[in-house]
Enzyme design. Structure first.
Site, PDB file in Angstrom:
ATOM      1  N   LYS A 171      24.624 -12.506  47.933  1.00 60.41           N
ATOM      2  CA  LYS A 171      24.967 -13.927  48.036  1.00 60.41           C
ATOM      3  C   LYS A 171      25.444 -14.303  46.831  1.00 60.41           C
ATOM      4  CE  LYS A 171      20.347 -14.540  47.483  1.00 60.41           C
ATOM      5  NZ  LYS A 171      19.935 -13.142  47.439  1.00 60.41           N
TER       6      LYS A 171
ATOM      7  N   ARG B 275      14.239 -21.609  48.872  1.00 62.41           N
ATOM      8  CA  ARG B 275      13.589 -20.302  49.086  1.00 62.41           C
ATOM      9  C   ARG B 275      12.284 -20.459  49.601  1.00 62.41           C
ATOM     10  NH1 ARG B 275      16.399 -17.136  45.098  1.00 62.41           N
ATOM     11  NH2 ARG B 275      15.543 -14.960  44.700  1.00 62.41           N
TER      12      ARG B 275
ATOM     13  N   ARG C  57      23.795  -2.506  39.887  1.00 65.65           N
ATOM     14  CA  ARG C  57      24.453  -3.967  39.566  1.00 65.65           C
ATOM     15  C   ARG C  57      24.372  -3.959  37.936  1.00 65.65           C
ATOM     16  NH1 ARG C  57      22.027  -9.085  41.957  1.00 65.65           N
ATOM     17  NH2 ARG C  57      20.173  -8.325  41.271  1.00 65.65           N
TER      18      ARG C  57
ATOM     19  N   ARG D 275      19.931  -6.462  34.769  1.00 67.73           N
ATOM     20  CA  ARG D 275      18.834  -7.604  34.835  1.00 67.73           C
ATOM     21  C   ARG D 275      17.629  -7.049  34.624  1.00 67.73           C
ATOM     22  NH1 ARG D 275      20.248 -11.585  39.751  1.00 67.73           N
ATOM     23  NH2 ARG D 275      18.108 -11.325  40.440  1.00 67.73           N
TER      24      ARG D 275
ATOM     25  N   ARG E 111      10.399  -8.312  44.763  1.00 66.09           N
ATOM     26  CA  ARG E 111      11.249  -9.257  45.323  1.00 66.09           C
ATOM     27  C   ARG E 111      11.426  -9.362  46.686  1.00 66.09           C
ATOM     28  NH1 ARG E 111      15.642  -7.956  41.185  1.00 66.09           N
ATOM     29  NH2 ARG E 111      16.843  -9.507  42.456  1.00 66.09           N
TER      30      ARG E 111
END
Ligand code: AP5
Ligand code: MG
Length: 217
Positions: A15, A90, A129, A162, A173
Site C-alpha cells: 500500500k 481500517r 523491509r 520497524r 497484524r
C-alpha cells in the site's frame, strides 16, 4: 480521474509503496495513517504517546483517536485536489466517519483498489523491509535494496527495521487485518467502488493496474 482513493489490503501488500507513486503521478496528497502515527511517536506528541502501545503490539489505535487525526490531515490545503489514503480506514466505524467527513466537503470516495497477496508474500516483504528515519521512504533488502547499505537513497538518513515488523507482531497484524479490516471489502463493494488488484506482481506492474483503474473513474 478519481480524487479520493483508498488503498485497501493487508500489511506488507505494498500500500505504502504504491500510494507514494500514485500520489506523485496524480498530484494528490498521500495520507498514511501508519506514517502519521510513527511521526507522532518519534516527536513524542500526546497523540504519539496514546498510539505507541497499540503499534508496538500490532493492535489498532482506537477509532476516535485515529479519526480525529485523519480529520485534521484532510483539512490541510494539499488535500483539496484529493488524496490517496493508505492504511485508513481500517474499521467499519472509520469508513462511516470518512464518508461523513467527505460529504461535508461535498466529495466522496471514488475508488477502492483492494490489493491482495498470500500471507507468505506478506511475511517475506515485511521481513526484508527497511524504512528511512527521516521521511519513511521504504526499501527492501532483496527486492529494492538501497544503493548504499543502511542509507536512504533519497535523503541519506539511516534505514531501520520497524518495531512492529518482528515476526510475532506481523502475525498479529495479519490477524487484526482479517478480523477488523477485511469486512471493509464488502462495505465498499456495496458502494460499487472495489477494484481487485493482484499485489504479488512487480511494483511497476501493480502501478500500471492501479493507474488504469484510476483513469476509468
Ligand atoms: P501501517 O503503517 O499502515 O502498516 P500496515 O497496514 O501493517 O502496512 P505496512 O506498512 O506494513 O505495509 P504496506 O502495505 O504499506 O507495504 P509496503 O509498501 O511498505 O500501520 C501500522 C500500525 O499503525 C497498525 O498496526 C496500527 O497499530 C496503526 N494504524 C495505522 N492505521 C490505523 C488505522 N486506520 N486505525 C487504527 N490503527 C492504525 O511494502 C512492504 C515491503 O515490500 C517493502 O519493503 C517494499 O519495498 C516491498 N514491496 C512492495 N511492493 C512490492 C512488490 N510489488 N514486489 C516486491 N516487493 C515489494
Ligand atoms: Mg505502509
Amino acid at each position: 480521474m478519481a480524487s479520493f482513493v483508498i488503498l485497501l489490503g493487508p500489511p506488507g501488500v505494498g500500500k505504502g509503496t504504491q500510494a507514494k507513486i500514485i500520489a506523485e503521478k496524480t498530484r494528490r496528497a498521500h495520507i498514511s495513517s501508519g506514517d502519521l502515527f510513527r511521526e507522532n511517536i518519534k516527536n513524542q506528541t500526546d497523540l504519539g504517546k496514546k498510539a505507541k502501545a497499540y503499534l508496538d503490539k500490532g493492535e489498532l489505535v482506537p477509532d476516535d483517536v485515529t479519526i480525529d487525526m485523519i480529520r485534521d490531515r484532510l483539512r490541510q490545503p494539499d488535500c483539496q485536489a484529493g488524496a490517496i489514503l493508505d492504511g485508513f480506514p481500517r474499521t467499519p466505524a472509520q469508513a462511516e466517519a470518512l464518508d461523513a467527513l467527505l460529504m461535508d466537503f461535498r466529495v466522496q470516495v471514488d475508488l477502492v483498489p483492494n490489493l491482495t497477496a498470500p500471507a507468505s508474500v506478506l511475511v517475506d516483504r515485511i521481513g526484508g523491509r527497511l524504512t528511512c528515519r527521516a521521511h519513511s521512504h521504504v526499501f527492501h533488502s532483496k527486492y529494492d535494496p538501497p544503493k548504499v547499505p543502511g542509507k536512504c537513497d533519497l535523503d541519506g538518513s539511516d534505514l531501520y527495521q520497524r518495531e512492529d515488523d518482528k515476526p510475532e507482531t506481523v502475525q498479529r497484524r495479519i490477524q487484526v487485518y482479517m478480523e477488523q479490516t477485511a469486512p471493509l471489502i464488502e462495505y465498499y463493494r456495496h458502494q460499487g467502488k472495489i477494484v481487485e488488484v493482484d499485489g504479488t506482481r512487480e511494483v511497476n506492474d501493480v502501478t500500471s493496474d492501479l493507474m488504469d483503474a484510476l483513469q476509468k473513474v
